[in-house]
Scaffold this motif. Structure first.
Motif, PDB file in Angstrom:
ATOM      1  N   LYS A 175       0.792  -1.268  -0.060  1.00 55.81           N
ATOM      2  CA  LYS A 175       0.031  -0.190  -0.049  1.00 55.81           C
ATOM      3  C   LYS A 175       1.005   1.171  -0.125  1.00 55.81           C
ATOM      4  CE  LYS A 175      -4.023   2.234   2.559  1.00 55.81           C
ATOM      5  NZ  LYS A 175      -4.672   2.311   3.453  1.00 55.81           N
ATOM      6  N   GLN A 176       1.749   1.341   0.854  1.00 54.04           N
ATOM      7  CA  GLN A 176       2.837   2.583   0.946  1.00 54.04           C
ATOM      8  C   GLN A 176       3.463   2.495  -0.432  1.00 54.04           C
ATOM      9  OE1 GLN A 176       5.263   1.515   4.227  1.00 54.04           O
ATOM     10  NE2 GLN A 176       4.350   2.983   5.511  1.00 54.04           N
ATOM     11  N   ALA A 177       3.955   1.218  -1.086  1.00 56.94           N
ATOM     12  CA  ALA A 177       4.451   1.412  -2.224  1.00 56.94           C
ATOM     13  C   ALA A 177       3.774   2.016  -3.393  1.00 56.94           C
ATOM     14  CB  ALA A 177       5.185  -0.043  -2.845  1.00 56.94           C
ATOM     15  N   GLN A 178       2.516   1.586  -3.342  1.00 56.88           N
ATOM     16  CA  GLN A 178       1.580   2.072  -4.361  1.00 56.88           C
ATOM     17  C   GLN A 178       1.339   3.645  -4.358  1.00 56.88           C
ATOM     18  OE1 GLN A 178      -2.012  -0.175  -4.133  1.00 56.88           O
ATOM     19  NE2 GLN A 178      -0.968  -2.005  -5.132  1.00 56.88           N
ATOM     20  N   ALA A 179       1.369   4.109  -3.002  1.00 60.17           N
ATOM     21  CA  ALA A 179       1.171   5.477  -2.678  1.00 60.17           C
ATOM     22  C   ALA A 179       2.250   6.287  -2.972  1.00 60.17           C
ATOM     23  CB  ALA A 179       0.742   5.822  -1.273  1.00 60.17           C
ATOM     24  N   ASP A 180       3.232   5.693  -3.548  1.00 61.46           N
ATOM     25  CA  ASP A 180       4.477   6.283  -3.814  1.00 61.46           C
ATOM     26  C   ASP A 180       5.417   7.148  -2.617  1.00 61.46           C
ATOM     27  OD1 ASP A 180       6.328   6.685  -5.891  1.00 61.46           O
ATOM     28  OD2 ASP A 180       5.633   8.517  -6.839  1.00 61.46           O
ATOM     29  N   THR A 181       5.071   6.686  -1.403  1.00 60.50           N
ATOM     30  CA  THR A 181       5.886   7.376  -0.538  1.00 60.50           C
ATOM     31  C   THR A 181       7.384   7.247  -0.307  1.00 60.50           C
ATOM     32  OG1 THR A 181       5.754   5.453   1.173  1.00 60.50           O
ATOM     33  CG2 THR A 181       4.037   6.921   1.110  1.00 60.50           C
ATOM     34  N   ILE A 182       8.040   6.260  -1.229  1.00 56.07           N
ATOM     35  CA  ILE A 182       9.278   6.118  -1.348  1.00 56.07           C
ATOM     36  C   ILE A 182       9.930   7.474  -2.031  1.00 56.07           C
ATOM     37  CG2 ILE A 182       9.627   4.931  -3.481  1.00 56.07           C
ATOM     38  CD1 ILE A 182      11.733   3.476  -1.909  1.00 56.07           C
ATOM     39  N   ALA A 183       8.945   7.959  -3.020  1.00 61.80           N
ATOM     40  CA  ALA A 183       9.276   8.955  -3.697  1.00 61.80           C
ATOM     41  C   ALA A 183       9.569  10.262  -2.870  1.00 61.80           C
ATOM     42  CB  ALA A 183       8.611   9.446  -4.855  1.00 61.80           C
ATOM     43  N   SER A 184       8.684  10.653  -1.968  1.00 65.21           N
ATOM     44  CA  SER A 184       8.665  11.658  -1.131  1.00 65.21           C
ATOM     45  C   SER A 184       9.898  11.451  -0.312  1.00 65.21           C
ATOM     46  CB  SER A 184       7.442  11.713  -0.587  1.00 65.21           C
ATOM     47  OG  SER A 184       6.964  10.757   0.454  1.00 65.21           O
ATOM     48  N   GLN A 185      10.218  10.430   0.282  1.00 62.94           N
ATOM     49  CA  GLN A 185      11.485  10.179   1.248  1.00 62.94           C
ATOM     50  C   GLN A 185      12.638  10.508   0.297  1.00 62.94           C
ATOM     51  OE1 GLN A 185      12.158   6.376   3.052  1.00 62.94           O
ATOM     52  NE2 GLN A 185      10.019   5.776   2.940  1.00 62.94           N
ATOM     53  N   ILE A 186      12.736  10.097  -0.888  1.00 63.58           N
ATOM     54  CA  ILE A 186      13.777  10.398  -1.716  1.00 63.58           C
ATOM     55  C   ILE A 186      13.942  11.856  -1.933  1.00 63.58           C
ATOM     56  CG2 ILE A 186      14.933   9.937  -4.137  1.00 63.58           C
ATOM     57  CD1 ILE A 186      13.694   6.967  -3.940  1.00 63.58           C
ATOM     58  N   ASP A 217      14.711  -0.065  -1.351  1.00 63.68           N
ATOM     59  CA  ASP A 217      13.907  -1.218  -1.307  1.00 63.68           C
ATOM     60  C   ASP A 217      12.350  -0.882  -1.171  1.00 63.68           C
ATOM     61  OD1 ASP A 217      15.654  -3.222  -1.365  1.00 63.68           O
ATOM     62  OD2 ASP A 217      16.495  -3.102   0.604  1.00 63.68           O
ATOM     63  N   ASN A 218      11.611  -1.105  -2.307  1.00 58.01           N
ATOM     64  CA  ASN A 218      10.177  -0.713  -2.261  1.00 58.01           C
ATOM     65  C   ASN A 218       9.295  -1.990  -1.955  1.00 58.01           C
ATOM     66  OD1 ASN A 218       8.075   1.136  -2.447  1.00 58.01           O
ATOM     67  ND2 ASN A 218       8.734   1.716  -4.903  1.00 58.01           N
ATOM     68  N   GLY A 219       8.792  -1.747  -0.783  1.00 58.49           N
ATOM     69  CA  GLY A 219       7.750  -2.967  -0.480  1.00 58.49           C
ATOM     70  C   GLY A 219       8.548  -4.008   0.603  1.00 58.49           C
ATOM     71  N   ARG A 247      17.054  -7.804   2.499  1.00 54.73           N
ATOM     72  CA  ARG A 247      16.531  -6.780   1.488  1.00 54.73           C
ATOM     73  C   ARG A 247      17.709  -6.461   0.388  1.00 54.73           C
ATOM     74  NH1 ARG A 247      15.312  -2.497   5.704  1.00 54.73           N
ATOM     75  NH2 ARG A 247      15.580  -4.168   7.328  1.00 54.73           N
ATOM     76  N   PRO A 248      17.351  -6.502  -0.818  1.00 60.67           N
ATOM     77  CA  PRO A 248      18.482  -6.315  -2.056  1.00 60.67           C
ATOM     78  C   PRO A 248      19.277  -5.138  -1.635  1.00 60.67           C
ATOM     79  CG  PRO A 248      16.498  -7.280  -2.971  1.00 60.67           C
ATOM     80  CD  PRO A 248      15.982  -6.954  -1.208  1.00 60.67           C
ATOM     81  N   ALA A 249      18.403  -4.058  -1.483  1.00 62.93           N
ATOM     82  CA  ALA A 249      19.472  -2.790  -1.528  1.00 62.93           C
ATOM     83  C   ALA A 249      20.175  -2.759  -0.285  1.00 62.93           C
ATOM     84  CB  ALA A 249      18.523  -1.511  -1.878  1.00 62.93           C
ATOM     85  N   LEU A 250      19.615  -3.132   0.874  1.00 59.19           N
ATOM     86  CA  LEU A 250      20.494  -3.104   2.068  1.00 59.19           C
ATOM     87  C   LEU A 250      21.646  -4.175   1.983  1.00 59.19           C
ATOM     88  CD1 LEU A 250      20.087  -2.246   4.996  1.00 59.19           C
ATOM     89  CD2 LEU A 250      18.869  -4.080   5.703  1.00 59.19           C
TER      90      LEU A 250
END
Length: 63
Positions: A15-26, A48-50, A58-61
């Motif tokens: 749900k957070q991934a769909q809301a694009d909250t990672i874009a606001s963090q970035i 790491d999205n989702g 987690r891949p990016a971690l």
């Protein structure tokens, strides 16, 4: 003093991934980095999205 910096951004749910909250963090991270006069390259952007925070697999971690 300027530095080369990295960031790690993550959202934990679909749900957070769909809301694009990672874009606001970035966007907030990039603004802070540039405001402080630091340098950020693509090689040091880790996302790491989702992926759940309860699991460290987690891949990016891992990068």
């Amino acid at each position: 003093m300027t530095a080369i910096v990295a960031f790690y951004a993550r959202v934990s749910s679909g749900k957070q991934a769909q809301a694009d909250t990672i874009a606001s963090q970035i966007a907030a991270l990039e603004t802070r980095i540039h405001t402080e006069g630091n340098t950020l390259t693509d090689a040091f952007r880790f996302m790491d999205n989702g992926y759940s925070g309860s699991n460290l697999n987690r891949p990016a971690l891992e990068q």
